[in-house]
Enzyme design. Sequence first.
Site, PDB file in Angstrom:
ATOM      1  N   ASP A  14       0.345  -1.010   0.532  1.00 50.16           N
ATOM      2  CA  ASP A  14       0.134  -0.175   0.047  1.00 50.16           C
ATOM      3  C   ASP A  14       0.980   0.877   0.071  1.00 50.16           C
ATOM      4  OD1 ASP A  14      -2.111  -1.547   0.105  1.00 50.16           O
ATOM      5  OD2 ASP A  14      -1.892  -1.682   2.930  1.00 50.16           O
ATOM      6  N   GLU A 186     -11.069   1.109  -3.037  1.00 51.03           N
ATOM      7  CA  GLU A 186     -10.326   1.413  -1.959  1.00 51.03           C
ATOM      8  C   GLU A 186      -9.189   1.846  -2.426  1.00 51.03           C
ATOM      9  OE1 GLU A 186      -8.823  -2.186   0.024  1.00 51.03           O
ATOM     10  OE2 GLU A 186      -9.088  -3.595  -2.372  1.00 51.03           O
TER      11      GLU A 186
END
Length: 543
Positions: A14, A186
């Site tokens: 991420d 997301e």
Amino acid sequence: MKITNPVLTGFHADPSMIRVKDTYYIANSTFEWFPGIRLHESKDMVHWNTLPYPLGAEQLDMRGDPASGGVWAPDLSYADGRFWIVYSDVHIVNGAFKDVVNYLTTAEDIRGPWSKPLRLNGVGFDASLFHDDDGRKYLVQQTWDHREYKHQFHGITLTEFDTATMRLKPETARTIWMGDDVKLVEGPHLYKINGWYYLFCAEGGTVWTHQESVARSRTLDELSFEASPTNPFITNFDIPGSYLQKQGHGALVDTPSGEWYYASLCGRPWHHETESFTDPRGWCTLGRETSIQKVEWAEDGWPYIVGGHGGERYVEAPKDAIETVAPASRDQHDEFDADVLGLDWNTLRVPFDEKMGSVGGGSLKLIGQGSLCNTFDLSLVARRWQAFDFDAETCVAFDPKTYQAMAGLTNYYNDQHWSWAFVTYDEDRKCRVIEVAQNDRNNYTSFLRENAVVVPEGVDRVWLRAKVRTQWYAYEYSFDGETWTELPVRLDARILSDDYVNQTYGGFFTGAFVGLAAVDYSGYGEVATFDHFDYREISGMED
């Protein structure tokens, strides 16, 4: 210079990448591992140096967080002369609910000190902070819906943040994009470029179908964003033979001279010789890593990845890159002379403290606590696997009087998936022994049993070594540090991969670690003393 992907090897998921003047910074998720949020800096995108972690004991308490809960998708930004980090602490991984708290911390210097965290909301995870050019700020986040008759990923919500009160204005919240048909939208990051608001989002789940999609709008109004006609922006789903897989969730950055790059998570699978190349797709024992791809813009204003949406292993570095001095190797040698653990070491959920043990003066002392299945009280320090092939070695002095006390060298994914070679006590033979055990989906196996290696009387210290060779790994022992014997157990490395864990558990977001541990679930706190740790990478698959 060339960027060689992945630029951050081993568990670095991420990525949130920004530039401040001539320096680039990346923040990565750490989930249940402490300290929270891994930071790196570079001036050339090729060579990266590790920075101090921003989340210490004051900013983070993850006791009881499940495996792969904790710190998700930190967002790093810079505005108003300060660094801003928004991060999620996720308390539930499986089931209908995600029970998340989003926090904000700031610092004038990337190396800290970081402010006491400000609680923002719990609407959804993967929150980021967008600083608009008119001075207004907005929280942009995935939105969670627990209702079984709705899709759990309920679009991207934008909420204005009031800098005067340092609070969100919930009455301004609106859904700006519901995502593509791929679903699971997301990891949002919002940018304003040439009068357009560009929204970059991950979709498809962080597995083989993972991708990044782009949408844009002239305004920040409700459902005003339009998807790019060329989505996916980046993916490897349709390229199973690519060296890099799972690329998606990440962040966009520009260079001082106007070039553009995209930092993305990625995975590198390997296969057993008996397995198909596509099913199973492979095993990513190094977890989700960080890659960087070059980005250009089409005439119609949509961005695209140079070389195609699968990206490239080798990428041209920025033309204005300033060569960065960084360690030439990821190898680690620690004799525990300092009274604090180095930046490569991590603990689970809570910081290393006197309850766990002490470090300094040439040794690491670990006080035996709960088992390696324990999510509250555990004496374990570990570092990431960052190569498919490496040796890790230690030496431990341990004199247990019960089989409930154990200390040694572990390879660990989460509380349900781990193994170790350890010194313990055999009450039948009334002596210390060396055993190898594995916890596979919470099924525990002692491999040596009555054949556990006896530690001779008068031997104070036992050397232990892990040999990791991509598809398998094994443990060795020595009583003098020179003559080594391999223990007769070869373990399947796939059990420590995201992909294996994902078959039975919804939290599969970290990666394999190797480290030192002491257990004494009798409650008497037997102490193990480690006098060194070595991690040495070996040329293998990644070359």
